[in-house]
Design an enzyme around this catalytic site. Structure first.
Site, PDB file in Angstrom:
ATOM      1  N   ASP A  39       0.815  -1.209   0.000  1.00  0.00           N
ATOM      2  CA  ASP A  39       0.000   0.000   0.000  1.00  0.00           C
ATOM      3  C   ASP A  39       0.852   1.263   0.000  1.00  0.00           C
ATOM      4  O   ASP A  39       0.634   2.188  -0.782  1.00  0.00           O
ATOM      5  CB  ASP A  39      -0.905  -0.023   1.232  1.00  0.00           C
ATOM      6  CG  ASP A  39      -2.256   0.595   0.962  1.00  0.00           C
ATOM      7  OD1 ASP A  39      -2.539   0.891  -0.208  1.00  0.00           O
ATOM      8  OD2 ASP A  39      -3.025   0.779   1.916  1.00  0.00           O
ATOM      9  N   ASP A  98      -9.595  -2.119   2.002  1.00  0.00           N
ATOM     10  CA  ASP A  98      -9.352  -1.591   3.340  1.00  0.00           C
ATOM     11  C   ASP A  98     -10.457  -1.977   4.313  1.00  0.00           C
ATOM     12  O   ASP A  98     -10.397  -1.613   5.488  1.00  0.00           O
ATOM     13  CB  ASP A  98      -9.205  -0.073   3.288  1.00  0.00           C
ATOM     14  CG  ASP A  98      -7.929   0.327   2.582  1.00  0.00           C
ATOM     15  OD1 ASP A  98      -6.927  -0.390   2.738  1.00  0.00           O
ATOM     16  OD2 ASP A  98      -7.934   1.319   1.850  1.00  0.00           O
TER      17      ASP A  98
END
Length: 409
Positions: A231, A277
């Site tokens: 990420d 997420d």
């Protein structure tokens, strides 16, 4: 949904997540609006509050359903188990998928790619939403309702070498769910309305949390740690993730308009949160709930501590994003919070060894299959849920291969 499916969905979702908001703190760049618009403080607060609330729903209910589905004897409802090897490969495959999508959008027409994706996710969304609605429909229909049973079975080979390709059991209530889900799918396909997008997105996320199971806490740490690096690299190191997120028109993110108060349901300036997420931390939180269940206590200490950690991490992401006026990789904040809080609780309670020695696949999920391949067809801030097989895991309808035992004559 299988792991591969999850990977394929997670790359664009990671992209969407990477730009928890593709706009700056004042909402000056709409997701699909050409005109500049400055969101009011009330509109921004409503948008982010709604995103946080929507993110919590699939995690909470998906975790509860993961305990139930782990005991299911129905092949279509059995979870897929992620091992440490699968978790280690996940960020690498997600990176390749993400960069491949980036090249596709650079080389081919975005219009045609999104047209294909719309049809593809129409099918995935219908299956995911149908599976999500099924328990609710079972409660709504009266006991007098004639509920006939059906089975869809595809095999290959003959006699002793016969293997199952698809073995899916369903009933009349499931067919009703399928019809309702198809209507939502047509609405999404024709209008691309943000509400239809969110209905499918929530279904993907809930199915992902429910049906993707980590086999132990160490595997969860490997998965979250790998995606933490993934990420941060793709958000801060390149523009790949943001580019894919802005180009990828599919329900792999939750969106909420910041101009809802001014423009109503026709609003077009969206804040967004990637399903990755939600699902990636969600399957870790669900694992901790199953650990709580294995302790055979009335309390759910580890589940609630990790759930509160997720709220804290997501809130911190939004705060930092608005403070520095730059897109933030949500897993940068979610991973330390979701791992750190339960570990601290385990140290305080003297259960650190028990936490890391817990094997979900053995103690809670007897006989559950593990992920052994990465299908190309699939259920989820930065990064999760499905492709046809990928959302099959997400939808609970992934095909399962099994050798048929011949019966004695």
């Amino acid at each position: 949904m299988s792991e591969a499916e999850l990977v394929q969905a997670s790359a664009p979702e990671a992209a969407a997540a990477a730009i928890l908001n593709a706009t700056d703190s004042n909402g000056t760049e709409a997701l699909n609006a050409t005109a500049k618009f400055v969101a009011s403080p009330e509109g921004t607060a409503l948008a982010y509050g709604s995103l946080v609330f929507m993110a919590l729903l699939p995690i909470f209910f998906g975790a509860l359903r993961s305990v139930t589905c782990s005991k299911s004897k129905n092949a279509s409802d059995m979870p897929e188990t992620i091992t440490s090897r699968d978790a280690a490969r996940f960020p690498i495959i997600a990176s390749c998928t993400l960069f491949g999508l980036y090249l596709f959008f650079k080389v081919f027409s975005q219009e045609y790619i999104n047209m294909l994706l719309s049809v593809y996710f129409f099918g995935l969304g219908v299956l995911a939403l149908s599976h999500t609605m099924s328990p609710l429909m079972s409660r709504i229909f009266p006991h007098s309702f004639s509920n006939k049973q059906y089975q869809l079975l595809f095999t290959q080979g003959a006699e002793e070498s016969k293997e199952e390709i698809v073995n899916y059991e369903f009933d009349t209530k499931n067919l009703v769910c399928l019809v309702i889900s198809s209507l939502v799918g047509v609405w999404y396909l024709l209008k691309k309305h943000w509400i239809a997008n969110n209905v499918f997105g929530l279904a993907f996320a809930l199915n992902g949390v429910e049906l993707l199971h980590l086999n132990n806490v160490s595997t969860g740490c490997i998965l979250l740690g790998g995606l933490f690096v993934y990420d941060v690299f793709w958000v801060f190191g390149t523009n790949v993730m943001v580019t894919v997120a802005k180009s990828f028109e599919a329900p792999i993110k939750l969106v909420f308009p910041q101009d809802l108060l001014e423009r109503g349901l026709d609003a077009s300036n969206f804040a967004m949160l990637g399903l990755g997420d939600i699902v990636i931390p969600g399957i870790f939180i669900a694992l901790l709930l199953r650990f709580d269940v294995s302790l055979k206590r009335n309390s759910r200490t580890y589940f609630y501590s990790s759930f509160l950690a997720y709220i804290f991490g997501l809130g911190l992401t939004i705060f930092v994003m608005h403070t520095f006026k730059h897109a933030q990789p949500a897993l940068l904040y979610l991973v330390p919070a979701c791992i750190g809080f339960p570990v601290i609780v385990a140290l305080i309670r003297g259960e650190f060894t028990e936490l890391f020695s817990f094997e979900s696949s053995e103690e809670v999920l007897p006989g559950s299959p593990r992920l052994t391949s990465f299908p190309t067809v699939s259920g989820s801030p930065a990064s999760l849920a499905g492709s046809m097989d990928a959302v099959s895991t997400v939808t609970g309808s992934s095909p399962r291969r099994r050798r048929l035992q011949p019966t004695a004559m």
